[in-house]
Design an enzyme around this catalytic site. Structure first.
Site, PDB file in Angstrom:
ATOM      1  N   ARG A  44       0.828  -1.197   0.000  1.00  0.00           N
ATOM      2  CA  ARG A  44       0.000   0.000   0.000  1.00  0.00           C
ATOM      3  C   ARG A  44       0.864   1.250   0.000  1.00  0.00           C
ATOM      4  O   ARG A  44       1.740   1.412   0.850  1.00  0.00           O
ATOM      5  CB  ARG A  44      -0.932   0.010   1.215  1.00  0.00           C
ATOM      6  CG  ARG A  44      -1.905   1.187   1.197  1.00  0.00           C
ATOM      7  CD  ARG A  44      -2.979   1.053   2.246  1.00  0.00           C
ATOM      8  NE  ARG A  44      -2.487   1.281   3.581  1.00  0.00           N
ATOM      9  CZ  ARG A  44      -3.274   1.546   4.631  1.00  0.00           C
ATOM     10  NH1 ARG A  44      -4.583   1.575   4.462  1.00  0.00           N
ATOM     11  NH2 ARG A  44      -2.772   1.739   5.825  1.00  0.00           N
ATOM     12  N   THR A  76      -1.074   7.647  -0.921  1.00  0.00           N
ATOM     13  CA  THR A  76      -2.336   7.585  -1.664  1.00  0.00           C
ATOM     14  C   THR A  76      -3.280   6.523  -1.132  1.00  0.00           C
ATOM     15  O   THR A  76      -4.469   6.519  -1.457  1.00  0.00           O
ATOM     16  CB  THR A  76      -2.063   7.291  -3.145  1.00  0.00           C
ATOM     17  OG1 THR A  76      -1.517   5.968  -3.268  1.00  0.00           O
ATOM     18  CG2 THR A  76      -1.089   8.296  -3.726  1.00  0.00           C
ATOM     19  N   ASP A 110      -0.476  -3.930  11.994  1.00  0.00           N
ATOM     20  CA  ASP A 110      -0.039  -4.450  10.705  1.00  0.00           C
ATOM     21  C   ASP A 110       0.115  -5.965  10.807  1.00  0.00           C
ATOM     22  O   ASP A 110       1.014  -6.468  11.500  1.00  0.00           O
ATOM     23  CB  ASP A 110       1.289  -3.807  10.308  1.00  0.00           C
ATOM     24  CG  ASP A 110       1.710  -4.176   8.901  1.00  0.00           C
ATOM     25  OD1 ASP A 110       1.915  -5.368   8.631  1.00  0.00           O
ATOM     26  OD2 ASP A 110       1.837  -3.264   8.058  1.00  0.00           O
ATOM     27  N   ASP A 132       3.622  -7.400   9.764  1.00  0.00           N
ATOM     28  CA  ASP A 132       4.657  -7.173  10.760  1.00  0.00           C
ATOM     29  C   ASP A 132       4.501  -8.106  11.953  1.00  0.00           C
ATOM     30  O   ASP A 132       5.479  -8.659  12.471  1.00  0.00           O
ATOM     31  CB  ASP A 132       4.614  -5.724  11.244  1.00  0.00           C
ATOM     32  CG  ASP A 132       5.207  -4.751  10.231  1.00  0.00           C
ATOM     33  OD1 ASP A 132       5.889  -5.216   9.293  1.00  0.00           O
ATOM     34  OD2 ASP A 132       4.972  -3.534  10.374  1.00  0.00           O
TER      35      ASP A 132
END
Length: 209
Positions: free
Chosen positions: A104, A108, A200, A203
């Protein structure tokens, strides 16, 4: 319109609560993701075709059942989707595995593809796209688009936690995809992260930052 199936089960809620805990270590996190993926795969495979055949138990002859029809493929969206593959293969061990790599863009919030490797016969298989987190839905939409370009017609999405905004975006672009979600969360925050979420997933699966 594809169906959205949200697993409302006390065992799922218990496991997801442990996933959310910021103190849950990578090893336990991986195990829980595998377990939840296995449950999602059971739910997503309820409509698989069967054929009957005659077999013998130690007692007598009887009618047995085996999976028939189209073969399956599991397509994780890299890298977090890798954490769900083993759980799905516990249910569908003969499935082939494809990989679609997305990250990602943090400015944006749009997905950027960097890798795509799929089985040659992918268009002849029932597809299970797996990704632990569906936030904006952008990565899933792009992955499904790649699969449809290869001739895939039967596509299901398996995810552990999703935001309503992401599910809506997928339904608007790919209304033929059935979605299986372990937990529907509240919303996305101003940074595009799921609330309350779990951070995340990649992660936490792999112990990176």
């Amino acid at each position: 319109m594809g169906k959205v199936n949200v697993l409302d089960h006390p065992v799922i809620k218990h496991k997801i609560t442990i996933l959310r805990d910021k103190n849950t270590g990578a090893n336990e996190f991986r195990s829980l993701v595998t377990e939840i993926a296995m449950i999602l795969a059971y739910e997503a495979s309820k409509d698989l075709s069967l054929e009957e055949f005659e077999m013998e138990t130690p007692i007598t002859k009887t009618t047995g059942y085996r999976l028939a029809g189209k073969k399956q493929a599991v397509v994780p969206i890299l890298r977090a989707g890798l954490g769900m593959v083993d759980g799905v293969l516990e249910v569908l061990p003969a499935a082939k595995i494809g990989h679609i790599g997305m990250y990602r863009n943090e400015e944006t919030l749009e997905p950027v593809e960097y890798y795509c490797k799929l089985p040659n016969d992918i268009g002849n298989r029932d597809i299970l796209v797996v990704d632990p987190m569906v936030a904006t839905g952008g990565s899933v939409n792009d992955a499904v688009e790649r699969l449809k370009e290869r001739g895939c017609k039967s596509i299901k999405l398996l995810c552990i936690i999703a935001a309503p905004e992401g599910i809506k975006a997928i339904q608007e672009k790919h209304d033929d995809v059935d979605i299986f979600v372990a937990q529907m969360d509240e919303n996305l925050n101003e940074n595009g992260y799921i609330v309350p979420g779990l951070g995340d997933a990649g992660d936490r699966l792999f112990g990176t930052k």
